[in-house]
Design a protein around this motif. Structure first.
Motif, PDB file in Angstrom:
ATOM      1  N   ALA A  76       0.901  -1.312   0.030  1.00 52.54           N
ATOM      2  CA  ALA A  76      -0.029   0.052  -0.010  1.00 52.54           C
ATOM      3  C   ALA A  76       1.051   1.223  -0.016  1.00 52.54           C
ATOM      4  O   ALA A  76       0.534   2.159  -0.701  1.00 52.54           O
ATOM      5  N   ALA A  77       1.994   1.251   0.846  1.00 48.91           N
ATOM      6  CA  ALA A  77       2.782   2.219   0.888  1.00 48.91           C
ATOM      7  C   ALA A  77       3.495   2.686  -0.538  1.00 48.91           C
ATOM      8  O   ALA A  77       3.646   3.935  -0.881  1.00 48.91           O
ATOM      9  N   ALA A  78       4.033   1.611  -1.489  1.00 51.02           N
ATOM     10  CA  ALA A  78       4.615   2.087  -2.641  1.00 51.02           C
ATOM     11  C   ALA A  78       3.631   1.982  -3.892  1.00 51.02           C
ATOM     12  O   ALA A  78       4.025   2.860  -4.518  1.00 51.02           O
ATOM     13  N   ASP A  79       2.820   1.100  -3.729  1.00 53.97           N
ATOM     14  CA  ASP A  79       1.668   1.075  -4.824  1.00 53.97           C
ATOM     15  C   ASP A  79       0.431   1.672  -4.639  1.00 53.97           C
ATOM     16  O   ASP A  79      -0.466   1.395  -5.752  1.00 53.97           O
ATOM     17  N   GLY A  80      -0.079   2.269  -3.594  1.00 51.99           N
ATOM     18  CA  GLY A  80      -1.313   2.707  -3.316  1.00 51.99           C
ATOM     19  C   GLY A  80      -2.255   1.760  -2.773  1.00 51.99           C
ATOM     20  O   GLY A  80      -2.125   0.482  -2.505  1.00 51.99           O
ATOM     21  N   ASP A  81      -3.319   2.501  -2.190  1.00 56.55           N
ATOM     22  CA  ASP A  81      -4.132   1.769  -1.249  1.00 56.55           C
ATOM     23  C   ASP A  81      -4.853   0.626  -1.832  1.00 56.55           C
ATOM     24  O   ASP A  81      -5.007  -0.703  -1.262  1.00 56.55           O
ATOM     25  N   GLY A  82      -5.324   0.484  -3.144  1.00 56.58           N
ATOM     26  CA  GLY A  82      -5.868  -0.363  -3.850  1.00 56.58           C
ATOM     27  C   GLY A  82      -4.993  -1.659  -4.384  1.00 56.58           C
ATOM     28  O   GLY A  82      -5.518  -2.734  -4.772  1.00 56.58           O
ATOM     29  N   ALA A  83      -3.747  -1.415  -4.439  1.00 57.07           N
ATOM     30  CA  ALA A  83      -3.080  -2.481  -5.053  1.00 57.07           C
ATOM     31  C   ALA A  83      -3.057  -3.841  -4.213  1.00 57.07           C
ATOM     32  O   ALA A  83      -2.904  -4.774  -5.026  1.00 57.07           O
ATOM     33  N   VAL A  84      -2.964  -3.492  -3.009  1.00 56.76           N
ATOM     34  CA  VAL A  84      -2.825  -5.107  -2.294  1.00 56.76           C
ATOM     35  C   VAL A  84      -4.150  -5.619  -2.286  1.00 56.76           C
ATOM     36  O   VAL A  84      -4.069  -6.932  -2.652  1.00 56.76           O
ATOM     37  N   GLY A  85      -5.301  -4.981  -2.280  1.00 60.31           N
ATOM     38  CA  GLY A  85      -6.434  -5.663  -2.265  1.00 60.31           C
ATOM     39  C   GLY A  85      -6.680  -6.322  -3.890  1.00 60.31           C
ATOM     40  O   GLY A  85      -7.166  -7.384  -4.317  1.00 60.31           O
ATOM     41  N   GLY A  86      -6.062  -5.342  -4.942  1.00 60.59           N
ATOM     42  CA  GLY A  86      -6.284  -5.944  -6.325  1.00 60.59           C
ATOM     43  C   GLY A  86      -5.313  -7.336  -6.425  1.00 60.59           C
ATOM     44  O   GLY A  86      -5.766  -8.324  -7.351  1.00 60.59           O
ATOM     45  N   LEU A  87      -4.311  -7.225  -5.944  1.00 61.66           N
ATOM     46  CA  LEU A  87      -3.471  -8.420  -6.028  1.00 61.66           C
ATOM     47  C   LEU A  87      -4.184  -9.629  -5.250  1.00 61.66           C
ATOM     48  O   LEU A  87      -3.992 -10.776  -5.963  1.00 61.66           O
ATOM     49  N   LEU A  88      -4.473  -9.369  -4.218  1.00 58.01           N
ATOM     50  CA  LEU A  88      -5.236 -10.509  -3.343  1.00 58.01           C
ATOM     51  C   LEU A  88      -6.571 -10.935  -4.376  1.00 58.01           C
ATOM     52  O   LEU A  88      -6.599 -12.156  -4.323  1.00 58.01           O
ATOM     53  N   ALA A  89      -7.197 -10.206  -4.762  1.00 58.81           N
ATOM     54  CA  ALA A  89      -8.377 -10.515  -5.755  1.00 58.81           C
ATOM     55  C   ALA A  89      -8.003 -11.469  -6.992  1.00 58.81           C
ATOM     56  O   ALA A  89      -8.649 -12.350  -7.368  1.00 58.81           O
ATOM     57  N   PHE A  90      -6.916 -10.973  -7.636  1.00 60.40           N
ATOM     58  CA  PHE A  90      -6.092 -11.416  -8.682  1.00 60.40           C
ATOM     59  C   PHE A  90      -5.720 -12.940  -8.371  1.00 60.40           C
ATOM     60  O   PHE A  90      -6.133 -13.915  -8.855  1.00 60.40           O
ATOM     61  N   ALA A  91      -5.137 -13.024  -7.247  1.00 63.72           N
ATOM     62  CA  ALA A  91      -4.489 -14.461  -6.684  1.00 63.72           C
ATOM     63  C   ALA A  91      -5.768 -15.362  -6.326  1.00 63.72           C
ATOM     64  O   ALA A  91      -5.628 -16.326  -6.810  1.00 63.72           O
ATOM     65  N   GLU A  92      -6.690 -14.760  -5.786  1.00 59.08           N
ATOM     66  CA  GLU A  92      -7.980 -15.730  -5.552  1.00 59.08           C
ATOM     67  C   GLU A  92      -8.349 -16.273  -7.028  1.00 59.08           C
ATOM     68  O   GLU A  92      -8.946 -17.313  -7.044  1.00 59.08           O
ATOM     69  N   ALA A  93      -8.675 -15.440  -7.849  1.00 59.07           N
ATOM     70  CA  ALA A  93      -9.273 -15.985  -8.979  1.00 59.07           C
ATOM     71  C   ALA A  93      -8.334 -16.780  -9.854  1.00 59.07           C
ATOM     72  O   ALA A  93      -8.837 -17.615 -10.451  1.00 59.07           O
ATOM     73  N   LEU A  94      -7.143 -16.385  -9.747  1.00 51.25           N
ATOM     74  CA  LEU A  94      -6.045 -17.223 -10.270  1.00 51.25           C
ATOM     75  C   LEU A  94      -6.055 -18.837  -9.899  1.00 51.25           C
ATOM     76  O   LEU A  94      -6.026 -19.836 -10.414  1.00 51.25           O
ATOM     77  N   SER A  95      -6.183 -18.602  -8.555  1.00 51.09           N
ATOM     78  CA  SER A  95      -6.281 -20.117  -7.706  1.00 51.09           C
ATOM     79  C   SER A  95      -7.181 -20.736  -8.109  1.00 51.09           C
ATOM     80  O   SER A  95      -7.048 -21.962  -8.106  1.00 51.09           O
TER      81      SER A  95
END
Length: 93
Positions: A68-87
Motif C-alpha cells: 500500500a505504501a509504494a503502490d497505493g491503497d488499492g494495489a494490495v486488494g487488487g493483487l489478492l483478488a487476482f490471486a484468488e481468481a487465479l487460484s
C-alpha cells in the motif's frame, strides 16, 4: 501452473485481524527448475573422503510484491483478488 501462493503482511499482527498492507504472489510454473550443487562433507575436520555432492532442486517461480505504501491503497486488494481468481482457475487442472 503448479502452484499459487500468497503471503500477506499486516502492520501489527498482535492486535487481531487487520487488512493486509503488503502481499506477495508467487506462481510456480513447473516448466523450469534450477539445481544448486555444492560438495558434501562431514563434521570431521580431518576427513578427506569424497562425500559426493549435495544440493537443492528449486523451481524458478514468478513472484510479484505489492504494498500500500509504494503502490497505493488499492494495489494490495487488487493483487489478492487476482490471486484468488487465479487460484480458483487452477484448482483441479
Amino acid at each position: 501452473m503448479r502452484s499459487v501462493v500468497v503471503t500477506r503482511m499486516v502492520t501489527n499482527p498482535t492486535s487481531g485481524p487487520a487488512p493486509a498492507v503488503e502481499a506477495v504472489l508467487t506462481i510456480g510454473w513447473g516448466g523450469v527448475s534450477r539445481i544448486d550443487l555444492e560438495p558434501a562433507g562431514c563434521s570431521d575436520p580431518q576427513c578427506d573422503a569424497d562425500h559426493g555432492y549435495t544440493g537443492v532442486l528449486a523451481g524458478d517461480d514468478f513472484s510479484l510484491r505489492v504494498s500500500a505504501a509504494a503502490d497505493g491503497d488499492g494495489a494490495v486488494g487488487g493483487l489478492l483478488a487476482f490471486a484468488e481468481a487465479l487460484s480458483a482457475r487452477t484448482r483441479g487442472a
